[in-house]
Each structure stands twice: as C-alpha cells, then as structure tokens.
Design an enzyme around this catalytic site. Structure first.
Site, short mmCIF file in Angstrom:
data_model
loop_
_atom_site.label_atom_id
_atom_site.label_comp_id
_atom_site.label_asym_id
_atom_site.label_seq_id
_atom_site.Cartn_x
_atom_site.Cartn_y
_atom_site.Cartn_z
N LYS A 167 0.84 -1.21 0.00
CA LYS A 167 0.00 0.00 0.00
C LYS A 167 0.88 1.25 0.00
O LYS A 167 2.07 1.18 0.30
CB LYS A 167 -0.92 -0.02 1.22
N ARG A 216 -10.45 -0.31 14.84
CA ARG A 216 -10.17 0.58 13.72
C ARG A 216 -11.06 0.18 12.54
O ARG A 216 -11.94 0.91 12.16
CB ARG A 216 -8.68 0.52 13.37
N TYR A 233 16.37 30.32 9.28
CA TYR A 233 15.17 30.96 9.81
C TYR A 233 15.22 31.13 11.32
O TYR A 233 15.56 30.18 12.03
CB TYR A 233 13.93 30.13 9.46
N MET A 261 12.13 24.37 3.68
CA MET A 261 11.35 23.53 2.78
C MET A 261 12.23 22.72 1.84
O MET A 261 11.99 21.54 1.59
CB MET A 261 10.37 24.39 1.97
#
Ligand SMILES: *Cc1c(COP(=O)(O)O)cnc(C)c1O
Length: 347
Positions: A35, A130, A244, A292
C-alpha cells in the site's frame, strides 16, 4: 538537478521477504503489503521484484492502488484491498479482479448486492477498534457471509511491535473465538505478528514494513540510502545566526554547507537539533532550522568541502532518523517525497 538520490535496494527487499517467509511453516503463505506506493518506495518497481521472488498475494489500501498493481503484475497474483468495497468501487473491483477485504456490515451488503459471485475477504475486529466487524456483528451476519464463500478472514494486531504487550494474546484469543472451526483461510499477522511466532501465523502472514527494512523487524536488511548534493559552502563568524529565526548561533567561526533537501522532501522540520548527516565517514551536525528545500550543516571540522552528504545509509537507517524526528520508520519512508532521483538496485 533533483534534490538528491534515493537508492532503493530491491535485492534487500527480496531478501527480507524470503527471510520473513522462512519464519512460517511452508503451508503458510507469505503475502506482501505494498500500500501507499510500496511504503513510498515505488509500487511498479517493488511489486514485480517480490512477484519474481515468489510472492503470489499482495495487499493495497485503495482500489486505485489495486488497479495500478494489476496493470503492473498482470492477471495472476491475488490483490486484496484493505479499504474493502466502498461506494463507487464496484466497476474497478470487477474489472481489475480485486479482492475487497470487507470491513463492515454495510460493505458486506453492498458487495453481495453488487457482485454476488465476486471473491471477497472479511476483516474482523479482534480489539484494535479501527476496521472490521465486531464480535457481535460477526455473530449476526456470519451465516450469510460464510454462505457467500469468503476467500480470507483477517484481523489486525494493535500492539504487535511490542512482543510483551498483553494485547497480542488477548486479540489472538478473540480472533480464534471468532474463526475457529470455520473452513476459510485466516490471516492475523503483519510484520510484528510474524515475529511473534507460529501461534500468530495461521494460513497467511502479510508483512509490510519488514520488507522495507523497518522496525519491528530489527534484523531486516537495510533498503534505502539517501544522498543529497551540497549547493554552496561559506564561512560564518562567531555570533552570526544561521537560517530561519537564527535558531543556531555560531559559537565560534564556522564553515557551513547548504544542502539540497528539506521538509518538502520528508526531512521533517522536527529533525534538528541532533541530526547528523555524513560527509563520507565523518558525521556533520545539521544546524539551524530545516527549511522547505534546504538544510544547513556545520562542516567546520572537515578538511575540504563535500560535494554531497548522506542522510540515510545502511548505518544510519530510517528508524534512527524517525526517532530523531519523533516519529516511526513507516512515516519517514512514506513521506520521503517525489523530488528525488530514484535509483534501484536489482530492477
Ligand atoms: C499496513 C497493514 C499491514 C502491514 O503492516 P506492517 O506493520 O507494515 O507489516 C498488515 N495488515 C493491515 C490490515 C495493514 O493495515
């Protein structure tokens, strides 16, 4: 220039499948869970390699993944879909010969009305809460369901990554209570359950993460390595901030390498501080915030500027990286992103 090179070792994936297969009796089938694009490593490369190794049963989550897998593998292998038979799936299930793993009474009704003679499996809830039919629901519909001839009965363990969890034996007991005496193949174990031993194997084990080199299969062969190019190197003076928010202030004059790759490439912003990347055999700390597309690395201690650094390697695997980011190998792998150049060994 791609942000980096992701090396994926299909031979290691094949070896991990073989080793997991060898843990259960020959009469127990070993499926492969592929998956989410084979846990981010590329369905169209991974699945055919596993099929060549002998895998005959594959699990995906969505019907769309099932369609892609059918196109890749041809008509022979069995393809099971964990999302079951959702509204709108009928045509695709039929067209691609997929086996929906029905997970509720509603899905059972939908399937038997839409495709009464089409193979299906059932997911039973043994305590994870679930997906799957609860014990009382199963008692109410099992006659109808079994009449229609399911090909597989499954349940899923919530704590199999922890062999000492009491939930394992508790779920095993519930699964047995729900399925003992029924003449349909059964499957309970993912990677963790496969490692728990024969009591958990039944007729099929269905490992995912262990194939891809992740915990809880600690003895897995490493599968991924990640190399990132250095874009620029420069000096900063003591007291200058890097990146940053100037979250790192150079404690002494330093040399910094700015590297291609950032949180958009799955290198979580939570990774630093504490993350080392490797320049050859020399660890170099990531300093300043992960942005990023970029990482900044302290290379003051190197003799020369590196051309690239490695973030994942056989010695520094997905679970080490995951732990540094406060997550698990599964999430690390599936979030690696699409900007890397992928190189397969053993294609
Ligand atoms: C993802 C999944 C698996 C595979 O689990 P791993 O821990 O990756 O081995 C097996 N069964 C179900 C129901 C799953 O959702």
């Amino acid at each position: 220039m791609p942000t980096g090179t992701l090396h994926i070792d299909l031979e290691a994936i094949a070896a991990n499948w073989r080793a997991l297969d060898a843990m259960s009796a020959p009469s127990c089938e070993t499926a492969a869970v592929v998956k989410a694009d084979a846990y981010g490593l590329g369905l169209t490369a991974v699945a055919p390699r596993l099929a060549r190794e002998g895998a005959r049963a594959f699990f995906v989550a969505t019907v769309e993944e099932g369609l892609a897998l059918r196109r890749t593998l041809g008509p022979e292998p069995r393809i099971y879909c964990f999302y079951g038979h959702m509204a709108g799936d009928t045509t695709d299930i039929q067209r691609a010969d997929l086996v929906p793993m029905l997970c509720s009474v509603d899905q059972l009704t939908r399937h038997l009305e839409a495709l009464p003679r089409h193979p299906f499996g059932l997911q039973l809830d043994s305590g994870m809460n679930r997906l799957g039919l609860k014990e009382a629901e199963w008692a109410a519909v099992s006659d109808i369901a079994l009449e229609a001839g399911p090909v597989l009965l499954t349940s899923h363990l919530a704590s199999s990554d922890n062999p000492s969890s009491e939930q394992n034996a508790a779920q095993l007991a519930v699964f047995r209570r729900m399925t003992d005496g029924i003449d349909v193949p059964r499957s309970l174990a993912a990677t963790g359950g496969t490692l728990l031993g024969p009591a958990y194997h039944f007729d099929m084990v269905r490992p995912g993460i262990g194939l891809y080199g992740g915990l809880p299969y600690a003895k897995a062969e490493p599968v991924v390595a990640l190399e990132l190019p250095v874009i620029a190197c420069f000096d900063v003076a003591r007291g200058e901030g890097v990146g940053y928010g100037a979250s790192w202030i150079a404690p002494a004059d330093a040399r910094i390498a700015t590297v291609a790759g950032g949180y958009a490439d799955g290198l979580h912003r939570a990774l630093q501080p504490g993350l080392d990347v490797m320049a050859g055999k020399v660890p170099c700390p990531v300093v300043g915030r992960v942005s990023m597309d970029l990482l900044t690395v302290d290379i003051s201690h190197l003799d020369s500027d590196p051309e690239h650094v490695s973030v994942l390697s056989p010695h520094h695997g997905v679970d080490m990286l995951a732990e540094q980011a406060g997550t698990i190998g599964y999430e690390m792998l599936t979030s690696l992103g699409r900007r890397y150049q992928t190189k397969y060994r053993g294609l």
